[in-house]
Design a protein around this motif. Structure first.
Motif, mmCIF file in Angstrom:
data_model
loop_
_atom_site.group_PDB
_atom_site.id
_atom_site.type_symbol
_atom_site.label_atom_id
_atom_site.label_comp_id
_atom_site.label_asym_id
_atom_site.label_seq_id
_atom_site.Cartn_x
_atom_site.Cartn_y
_atom_site.Cartn_z
ATOM 1 N N ASP A 138 0.699 -1.146 -0.106
ATOM 2 C CA ASP A 138 -0.141 -0.044 -0.139
ATOM 3 C C ASP A 138 0.887 1.202 0.029
ATOM 4 O OD1 ASP A 138 0.937 0.425 2.606
ATOM 5 O OD2 ASP A 138 -1.004 -0.204 3.781
ATOM 6 N N VAL A 190 -9.465 -2.523 1.927
ATOM 7 C CA VAL A 190 -8.905 -1.639 0.915
ATOM 8 C C VAL A 190 -9.898 -0.842 0.402
ATOM 9 C CG1 VAL A 190 -7.562 -1.617 -1.347
ATOM 10 C CG2 VAL A 190 -7.106 -3.543 0.138
ATOM 11 N N ASP A 250 -7.615 4.227 -3.178
ATOM 12 C CA ASP A 250 -6.201 3.723 -2.477
ATOM 13 C C ASP A 250 -5.147 3.470 -3.531
ATOM 14 O OD1 ASP A 250 -7.107 3.709 0.230
ATOM 15 O OD2 ASP A 250 -6.900 1.691 0.462
ATOM 16 N N ARG A 251 -3.855 3.853 -3.243
ATOM 17 C CA ARG A 251 -2.788 3.560 -4.309
ATOM 18 C C ARG A 251 -2.066 2.451 -3.810
ATOM 19 N NH1 ARG A 251 -3.736 6.677 -8.186
ATOM 20 N NH2 ARG A 251 -1.809 6.897 -8.919
ATOM 21 N N GLU A 278 -4.404 2.378 -8.884
ATOM 22 C CA GLU A 278 -5.504 2.889 -8.191
ATOM 23 C C GLU A 278 -6.667 1.913 -7.898
ATOM 24 O OE1 GLU A 278 -8.612 6.776 -8.329
ATOM 25 O OE2 GLU A 278 -7.229 6.433 -9.831
ATOM 26 N N CYS A 286 -8.655 -2.631 -9.603
ATOM 27 C CA CYS A 286 -7.587 -1.892 -9.775
ATOM 28 C C CYS A 286 -7.184 -1.316 -11.082
ATOM 29 C CB CYS A 286 -6.233 -2.416 -9.225
ATOM 30 S SG CYS A 286 -6.367 -2.888 -7.517
#
Length: 102
Positions: free
Chosen positions: A27, A53, A57-58, A72, A83
């Motif tokens: 993360d 998650v 979130d990256r 992402e 993602c």
């Protein structure tokens, strides 16, 4: 009766290929997450996760052949995440990546 697609399915640029591989994911703070990638395209992936998650979130997803890919989280629901890679897997590398992911 027409079927409605979930929002995360409507913006896919390419179809996904089924996979079944655990990969290393970190993360934004560098913490490792247990992740099982269940489908893949040059532009993104869907994975099963054990840790929470959130959308937005990256992550850094370590893929075979091409190495770490920044991504992402576009959606998160019931232990699954979708993602989108910041930089797509090159077309000439994708078949090798996919073969290693299956």
């Amino acid at each position: 009766m027409a079927l409605r697609h979930a929002p995360w399915q409507e913006d896919r640029a390419t179809p996904r290929d089924e996979t079944w591989r655990r990969v290393r994911v970190a993360d934004a703070q560098g913490a490792r997450l247990p992740v099982l990638v269940v489908n893949l395209s040059p532009h993104g992936a869907m994975a099963r996760v054990d840790e929470p998650v959130a959308t937005g979130d990256r992550l850094l997803i370590d893929l075979p052949v091409v190495g770490p890919r920044a991504a992402e989280v576009r959606w998160s629901l019931g232990g699954r995440i979708g993602c989108r890679f910041e930089v797509a897997i090159p077309a000439e590398e994708y078949p090798r990546v996919l073969a290693m992911m299956r």
